[in-house]
Design a protein around this motif. Sequence first.
Motif, PDB file in Angstrom:
ATOM      1  N   LEU A 145      21.501   6.950  13.198  1.00  0.00           N
ATOM      2  CA  LEU A 145      22.102   7.874  13.962  1.00  0.00           C
ATOM      3  C   LEU A 145      21.942   9.402  13.238  1.00  0.00           C
ATOM      4  N   VAL A 146      22.520  10.188  14.180  1.00  0.00           N
ATOM      5  CA  VAL A 146      22.866  11.926  13.367  1.00  0.00           C
ATOM      6  C   VAL A 146      24.067  12.045  14.114  1.00  0.00           C
ATOM      7  N   LEU A 147      25.215  12.050  13.343  1.00  0.00           N
ATOM      8  CA  LEU A 147      26.338  12.639  13.639  1.00  0.00           C
ATOM      9  C   LEU A 147      26.602  13.926  13.103  1.00  0.00           C
ATOM     10  N   LYS A 148      27.993  14.647  13.894  1.00  0.00           N
ATOM     11  CA  LYS A 148      28.495  15.525  13.371  1.00  0.00           C
ATOM     12  C   LYS A 148      29.698  15.628  13.559  1.00  0.00           C
ATOM     13  N   CYS A 172      15.282   7.013   8.582  1.00  0.00           N
ATOM     14  CA  CYS A 172      15.839   8.262   7.830  1.00  0.00           C
ATOM     15  C   CYS A 172      15.406   9.925   7.578  1.00  0.00           C
ATOM     16  N   LEU A 173      14.191   9.291   6.973  1.00  0.00           N
ATOM     17  CA  LEU A 173      13.391  10.670   6.554  1.00  0.00           C
ATOM     18  C   LEU A 173      13.014  11.070   7.916  1.00  0.00           C
ATOM     19  N   LYS A 174      12.353  11.013   9.036  1.00  0.00           N
ATOM     20  CA  LYS A 174      12.151  11.480   9.814  1.00  0.00           C
ATOM     21  C   LYS A 174      13.538  12.588  10.014  1.00  0.00           C
ATOM     22  N   ALA A 175      14.541  11.922  10.708  1.00  0.00           N
ATOM     23  CA  ALA A 175      15.779  12.279  10.267  1.00  0.00           C
ATOM     24  C   ALA A 175      15.826  13.604   9.604  1.00  0.00           C
ATOM     25  N   LEU A 176      15.859  13.445   8.747  1.00  0.00           N
ATOM     26  CA  LEU A 176      15.772  14.838   7.384  1.00  0.00           C
ATOM     27  C   LEU A 176      14.973  15.166   7.952  1.00  0.00           C
ATOM     28  N   LEU A 177      13.550  15.170   7.600  1.00  0.00           N
ATOM     29  CA  LEU A 177      12.413  16.687   7.938  1.00  0.00           C
ATOM     30  C   LEU A 177      12.960  17.080   9.532  1.00  0.00           C
ATOM     31  N   ARG A 178      13.053  16.300  11.180  1.00  0.00           N
ATOM     32  CA  ARG A 178      13.855  17.699  11.426  1.00  0.00           C
ATOM     33  C   ARG A 178      15.183  18.041  11.445  1.00  0.00           C
ATOM     34  N   LEU A 179      15.905  17.314  10.213  1.00  0.00           N
ATOM     35  CA  LEU A 179      16.859  18.440  10.987  1.00  0.00           C
ATOM     36  C   LEU A 179      16.589  19.635   9.533  1.00  0.00           C
ATOM     37  N   LYS A 180      15.222  19.231   9.108  1.00  0.00           N
ATOM     38  CA  LYS A 180      15.088  20.862   8.168  1.00  0.00           C
ATOM     39  C   LYS A 180      14.608  21.792   8.936  1.00  0.00           C
ATOM     40  N   LYS A 181      14.467  21.549  10.156  1.00  0.00           N
ATOM     41  CA  LYS A 181      14.144  23.001  10.514  1.00  0.00           C
ATOM     42  C   LYS A 181      14.719  23.625  11.044  1.00  0.00           C
ATOM     43  N   THR A 182      16.402  23.606  11.227  1.00  0.00           N
ATOM     44  CA  THR A 182      16.989  23.771  11.922  1.00  0.00           C
ATOM     45  C   THR A 182      18.573  23.918  10.374  1.00  0.00           C
ATOM     46  N   HIS A 183      18.147  23.581   9.899  1.00  0.00           N
ATOM     47  CA  HIS A 183      19.635  23.085   8.774  1.00  0.00           C
ATOM     48  C   HIS A 183      19.517  24.072   7.380  1.00  0.00           C
ATOM     49  N   LYS A 184      20.294  24.246   6.523  1.00  0.00           N
ATOM     50  CA  LYS A 184      20.438  24.291   5.400  1.00  0.00           C
ATOM     51  C   LYS A 184      21.845  23.484   4.372  1.00  0.00           C
ATOM     52  N   PHE A 185      21.209  22.361   4.170  1.00  0.00           N
ATOM     53  CA  PHE A 185      22.780  22.340   3.340  1.00  0.00           C
ATOM     54  C   PHE A 185      22.393  22.590   1.785  1.00  0.00           C
ATOM     55  N   PRO A 200       1.234  -1.065   0.025  1.00  0.00           N
ATOM     56  CA  PRO A 200       0.242   0.090   0.357  1.00  0.00           C
ATOM     57  C   PRO A 200       0.626   0.791  -0.138  1.00  0.00           C
ATOM     58  N   PRO A 201       0.630   2.118  -0.723  1.00  0.00           N
ATOM     59  CA  PRO A 201       0.894   3.986  -0.538  1.00  0.00           C
ATOM     60  C   PRO A 201       1.057   3.505   1.058  1.00  0.00           C
ATOM     61  N   LEU A 202       2.734   4.533   1.118  1.00  0.00           N
ATOM     62  CA  LEU A 202       2.848   4.971   2.454  1.00  0.00           C
ATOM     63  C   LEU A 202       2.724   6.728   3.131  1.00  0.00           C
ATOM     64  N   LYS A 203       2.119   7.307   4.051  1.00  0.00           N
ATOM     65  CA  LYS A 203       3.126   8.431   4.513  1.00  0.00           C
ATOM     66  C   LYS A 203       3.922   8.509   5.595  1.00  0.00           C
ATOM     67  N   ALA A 204       4.592   9.156   4.939  1.00  0.00           N
ATOM     68  CA  ALA A 204       5.841  10.138   5.894  1.00  0.00           C
ATOM     69  C   ALA A 204       6.211  11.415   6.025  1.00  0.00           C
ATOM     70  N   GLY A 205       4.955  12.144   6.788  1.00  0.00           N
ATOM     71  CA  GLY A 205       5.485  13.505   6.733  1.00  0.00           C
ATOM     72  C   GLY A 205       4.533  13.670   5.983  1.00  0.00           C
ATOM     73  N   PRO A 206       5.348  15.065   4.536  1.00  0.00           N
ATOM     74  CA  PRO A 206       5.299  15.848   3.259  1.00  0.00           C
ATOM     75  C   PRO A 206       4.602  14.257   2.618  1.00  0.00           C
ATOM     76  N   PHE A 207       5.738  14.007   2.834  1.00  0.00           N
ATOM     77  CA  PHE A 207       5.757  12.114   1.641  1.00  0.00           C
ATOM     78  C   PHE A 207       4.717  10.910   1.311  1.00  0.00           C
ATOM     79  N   PHE A 208       4.312  11.516   0.299  1.00  0.00           N
ATOM     80  CA  PHE A 208       3.380  10.303   0.348  1.00  0.00           C
ATOM     81  C   PHE A 208       4.492   9.437  -0.598  1.00  0.00           C
TER      82      PHE A 208
END
Length: 289
Positions: free
Chosen positions: A282-285, A134-147, A90-98
């Motif tokens: 894991l999100v590393l820096k 990973c999608l959830k981590a990217l969505l969280r990083l989107k709030k604070t970073h510009k890559f 089935p299709p899947l929804k993750a944040g803004p992603f379908f």
Amino acid sequence: METKELWSIRIDFALKPNDALRMQIETVMEALGIALSSFEDGQGWRMETIAEAKPRVAEVRAALKPFGIAATIARLPQRNWVLESRKGLPPLKAGPFFIHGEHDRDKRPKQGIALEIDAGMAFGTGRHETTMGCLKALLRLKKTHKFKRILDVGTGTGILAFAAWHLFGQPVIAGDNDKDAVRVAKENAGINGLKKHVRIVSSDGYKAKTIRDHAPYDLITANILANPLIALAPALARNLARNGRAVLSGLMTDQAKDVLAAHRAVGLELDFQLRLGDWSVLVLKKARR
């Protein structure tokens, strides 16, 4: 995919196996054929591998013996069974992603970001906990970073590379050492209109010239497995920009300590960690000096 002869190796479970056991059995089943599907069928949980030649009963039994389970082996009529198995997803929804397959194009919402993903022989339909994490981590990083410089290592179907482009609006380089994954990712890039934005290359880790020439990267994603992540830790440290972030997954939560230790040894530290079931992201820096 049509062949003169196709065979099914099927296991039916009364209940969905726990995440760790499911992943172990899926790994074994995947090696027995050319395409694997694993899904809830309304009566329990079904796992099925399609093989191009008649499976050896003894080989299948030996492969599944450690789990104490047996499989049903049957010849299939000539049909596109790979496509049929995808229709069960089935299709899947993750944040803004379908995230959907070709068969669910008509269900795409008017709002949000639709990604059509054909897994084929590559990993990453978006339904596994590691990809979702990973999608959830990217969505969280989107709030604070510009890559601006983005790399996806072990891209599989390309799903994380496509998501990164949609979130950050910058060109993405995606590499994989599996020729089928490279092919599938390129096809998916075309399907999603991202050929000009996501460059997909054949690469063993960070070795491809294209990847080396564009380093260092502000964002690196790598949803592979714990041991390869550990082996690639020094290369990740060399290719990650000073203020960059690396999103790593494909590891069980009990493997996170070892993966983190390998990266701490090369000058990286934990920014944050996400857990989904038995799996971790894991999100590393770069560590502060």
